[in-house]
Design a protein around this motif. Sequence first.
Motif, PDB file in Angstrom:
ATOM      1  N   SER A  61      -6.712   0.378 -22.678  1.00  0.00           N
ATOM      2  CA  SER A  61      -6.923   1.736 -23.191  1.00  0.00           C
ATOM      3  C   SER A  61      -5.607   2.489 -23.299  1.00  0.00           C
ATOM      4  O   SER A  61      -5.387   3.250 -24.254  1.00  0.00           O
ATOM      5  CB  SER A  61      -7.893   2.500 -22.282  1.00  0.00           C
ATOM      6  OG  SER A  61      -9.181   1.924 -22.304  1.00  0.00           O
ATOM      7  N   TRP A  62      -4.729   2.289 -22.325  1.00  0.00           N
ATOM      8  CA  TRP A  62      -3.418   2.935 -22.397  1.00  0.00           C
ATOM      9  C   TRP A  62      -2.612   2.389 -23.569  1.00  0.00           C
ATOM     10  O   TRP A  62      -1.923   3.145 -24.274  1.00  0.00           O
ATOM     11  CB  TRP A  62      -2.657   2.750 -21.079  1.00  0.00           C
ATOM     12  CG  TRP A  62      -3.036   3.784 -20.073  1.00  0.00           C
ATOM     13  CD1 TRP A  62      -3.819   3.626 -18.970  1.00  0.00           C
ATOM     14  CD2 TRP A  62      -2.638   5.158 -20.082  1.00  0.00           C
ATOM     15  NE1 TRP A  62      -3.943   4.816 -18.296  1.00  0.00           N
ATOM     16  CE2 TRP A  62      -3.226   5.768 -18.949  1.00  0.00           C
ATOM     17  CE3 TRP A  62      -1.852   5.931 -20.934  1.00  0.00           C
ATOM     18  CZ2 TRP A  62      -3.046   7.125 -18.660  1.00  0.00           C
ATOM     19  CZ3 TRP A  62      -1.673   7.282 -20.646  1.00  0.00           C
ATOM     20  CH2 TRP A  62      -2.271   7.868 -19.519  1.00  0.00           C
ATOM     21  N   SER A  63      -2.702   1.097 -23.818  1.00  0.00           N
ATOM     22  CA  SER A  63      -2.004   0.525 -24.978  1.00  0.00           C
ATOM     23  C   SER A  63      -2.522   1.141 -26.276  1.00  0.00           C
ATOM     24  O   SER A  63      -1.737   1.465 -27.179  1.00  0.00           O
ATOM     25  CB  SER A  63      -2.191  -0.997 -25.008  1.00  0.00           C
ATOM     26  OG  SER A  63      -1.529  -1.615 -23.919  1.00  0.00           O
ATOM     27  N   ASP A  64      -3.822   1.326 -26.369  1.00  0.00           N
ATOM     28  CA  ASP A  64      -4.403   1.948 -27.556  1.00  0.00           C
ATOM     29  C   ASP A  64      -3.890   3.385 -27.719  1.00  0.00           C
ATOM     30  O   ASP A  64      -3.568   3.816 -28.835  1.00  0.00           O
ATOM     31  CB  ASP A  64      -5.925   1.956 -27.465  1.00  0.00           C
ATOM     32  CG  ASP A  64      -6.530   0.562 -27.566  1.00  0.00           C
ATOM     33  OD1 ASP A  64      -5.818  -0.365 -28.019  1.00  0.00           O
ATOM     34  OD2 ASP A  64      -7.707   0.407 -27.178  1.00  0.00           O
ATOM     35  N   ALA A  65      -3.835   4.125 -26.617  1.00  0.00           N
ATOM     36  CA  ALA A  65      -3.350   5.509 -26.677  1.00  0.00           C
ATOM     37  C   ALA A  65      -1.883   5.549 -27.114  1.00  0.00           C
ATOM     38  O   ALA A  65      -1.486   6.401 -27.920  1.00  0.00           O
ATOM     39  CB  ALA A  65      -3.521   6.184 -25.322  1.00  0.00           C
ATOM     40  N   TYR A  66      -1.095   4.630 -26.599  1.00  0.00           N
ATOM     41  CA  TYR A  66       0.310   4.567 -27.007  1.00  0.00           C
ATOM     42  C   TYR A  66       0.438   4.308 -28.507  1.00  0.00           C
ATOM     43  O   TYR A  66       1.270   4.921 -29.189  1.00  0.00           O
ATOM     44  CB  TYR A  66       1.023   3.466 -26.218  1.00  0.00           C
ATOM     45  CG  TYR A  66       1.669   3.926 -24.937  1.00  0.00           C
ATOM     46  CD1 TYR A  66       0.998   4.750 -24.041  1.00  0.00           C
ATOM     47  CD2 TYR A  66       2.954   3.534 -24.617  1.00  0.00           C
ATOM     48  CE1 TYR A  66       1.591   5.170 -22.869  1.00  0.00           C
ATOM     49  CE2 TYR A  66       3.576   3.956 -23.438  1.00  0.00           C
ATOM     50  CZ  TYR A  66       2.892   4.774 -22.568  1.00  0.00           C
ATOM     51  OH  TYR A  66       3.493   5.192 -21.412  1.00  0.00           O
ATOM     52  N   GLN A  67      -0.371   3.406 -29.025  1.00  0.00           N
ATOM     53  CA  GLN A  67      -0.316   3.108 -30.452  1.00  0.00           C
ATOM     54  C   GLN A  67      -0.710   4.317 -31.290  1.00  0.00           C
ATOM     55  O   GLN A  67      -0.176   4.521 -32.394  1.00  0.00           O
ATOM     56  CB  GLN A  67      -1.221   1.918 -30.767  1.00  0.00           C
ATOM     57  CG  GLN A  67      -0.694   0.599 -30.213  1.00  0.00           C
ATOM     58  CD  GLN A  67      -1.660  -0.554 -30.412  1.00  0.00           C
ATOM     59  OE1 GLN A  67      -2.866  -0.351 -30.504  1.00  0.00           O
ATOM     60  NE2 GLN A  67      -1.130  -1.761 -30.468  1.00  0.00           N
ATOM     61  N   ARG A  68      -1.600   5.147 -30.770  1.00  0.00           N
ATOM     62  CA  ARG A  68      -2.040   6.312 -31.534  1.00  0.00           C
ATOM     63  C   ARG A  68      -0.939   7.350 -31.697  1.00  0.00           C
ATOM     64  O   ARG A  68      -1.000   8.173 -32.607  1.00  0.00           O
ATOM     65  CB  ARG A  68      -3.292   6.932 -30.892  1.00  0.00           C
ATOM     66  CG  ARG A  68      -4.562   6.162 -31.220  1.00  0.00           C
ATOM     67  CD  ARG A  68      -5.812   6.953 -30.859  1.00  0.00           C
ATOM     68  NE  ARG A  68      -6.050   6.987 -29.431  1.00  0.00           N
ATOM     69  CZ  ARG A  68      -6.729   6.066 -28.756  1.00  0.00           C
ATOM     70  NH1 ARG A  68      -7.229   5.014 -29.396  1.00  0.00           N
ATOM     71  NH2 ARG A  68      -6.914   6.183 -27.459  1.00  0.00           N
ATOM     72  N   PHE A  69       0.069   7.369 -30.804  1.00  0.00           N
ATOM     73  CA  PHE A  69       1.178   8.293 -31.055  1.00  0.00           C
ATOM     74  C   PHE A  69       2.443   7.560 -31.527  1.00  0.00           C
ATOM     75  O   PHE A  69       3.536   8.135 -31.547  1.00  0.00           O
ATOM     76  CB  PHE A  69       1.460   9.205 -29.848  1.00  0.00           C
ATOM     77  CG  PHE A  69       2.005   8.539 -28.610  1.00  0.00           C
ATOM     78  CD1 PHE A  69       3.362   8.274 -28.474  1.00  0.00           C
ATOM     79  CD2 PHE A  69       1.166   8.239 -27.542  1.00  0.00           C
ATOM     80  CE1 PHE A  69       3.875   7.698 -27.316  1.00  0.00           C
ATOM     81  CE2 PHE A  69       1.667   7.661 -26.380  1.00  0.00           C
ATOM     82  CZ  PHE A  69       3.026   7.394 -26.272  1.00  0.00           C
ATOM     83  N   GLY A  70       2.289   6.323 -31.964  1.00  0.00           N
ATOM     84  CA  GLY A  70       3.378   5.629 -32.623  1.00  0.00           C
ATOM     85  C   GLY A  70       4.262   4.776 -31.746  1.00  0.00           C
ATOM     86  O   GLY A  70       5.244   4.207 -32.231  1.00  0.00           O
ATOM     87  N   ALA A  71       3.931   4.650 -30.458  1.00  0.00           N
ATOM     88  CA  ALA A  71       4.720   3.801 -29.563  1.00  0.00           C
ATOM     89  C   ALA A  71       4.279   2.349 -29.685  1.00  0.00           C
ATOM     90  O   ALA A  71       3.174   2.057 -30.159  1.00  0.00           O
ATOM     91  CB  ALA A  71       4.572   4.268 -28.110  1.00  0.00           C
TER      92      ALA A  71
END
Length: 228
Positions: A61-71
Motif C-alpha cells: 500500500s505504501w508503494s502504491d501511495a508513493y507511485q501516486r505522487f510520482g516517486a
Amino acid sequence: MFETPIIAEPIKGIAPDFRALSIHVDAEGAKEGSFDSSVLTTACEFVSAGGPSWADAHLASWSDAYQRFGAKPNRTPCSAQALRKRVIKDGRIPAINPVVDLYNAVSLRYALPVGGENFDAYVGRPHLTVADGTEIFDTMMNGEAVLEHPAPGEVIWRDDLGVTCRRWNWRQGTRTRLETAAGRMWFILEALGTMPENALDEAGDMLVQGLSQLMPSCEIQRQRVSVT
C-alpha cells in the motif's frame, strides 16, 4: 505543550486511508533510565521469521501511495520497507543509539514507517504536505553538507523553515535529526488502511513503554491524526 501536526488537503487524494499516531516527549526533567538492546535484535528475528502477517499488504500500500505522487518505490522505498529489506538480506541492522534503535524496532515489528525528530530544532508545527519544489532540504552527500529541493508534487514533512523529511518518510534531514534522548522529541507512526486498526495502537504502546524506560519521568503526549 505541543500542537497537532497539520495534514494538508492534497494528502487525502494520495492516501485517503492515511492515519498516524503523533507522540511528543518532553525529557527535560527526565531521569536516566536504561535500554534493553535485545529489543532491536528480537524485532529483526521477528521479521526474519516472516512477521507481522500484514507486512506485505501494508508495504505494498505504501508503494502504491508513493507511485501516486510520482516517486519510484523500488528506488526510494518508504522507511519501513527499506528497514525490512535490510533485515531480510542481512538478518539484522546495526545499532545506532538507544532512541533510534527503539523506534527502528517498532517499525520492524509492526511494518510501519516510524520517524523520530528533535522537536527543539523545529520552527513551527510539522506539516505533511505536497511540495512546490522551492522548499529547502538539508542533507549530507559524500560527507559534505548540501541543500536540495524536493520535486514539485512530492509528499514531504516540513516545518516553517524547510523540509524535514523527503518523499513522505524516505529520507530525514539533518537539521531535525534525533541523536540523543534529551530535550523535546517528536515521533510519528504512519499507517494505511491495510494495517490492522489495533496494531497502530500496539505500536504506539511499544514505543511509549520503551521511551518511559529510557527516560523515566519524561512527559509523553500521544494523539491520533488523519486526513479529513
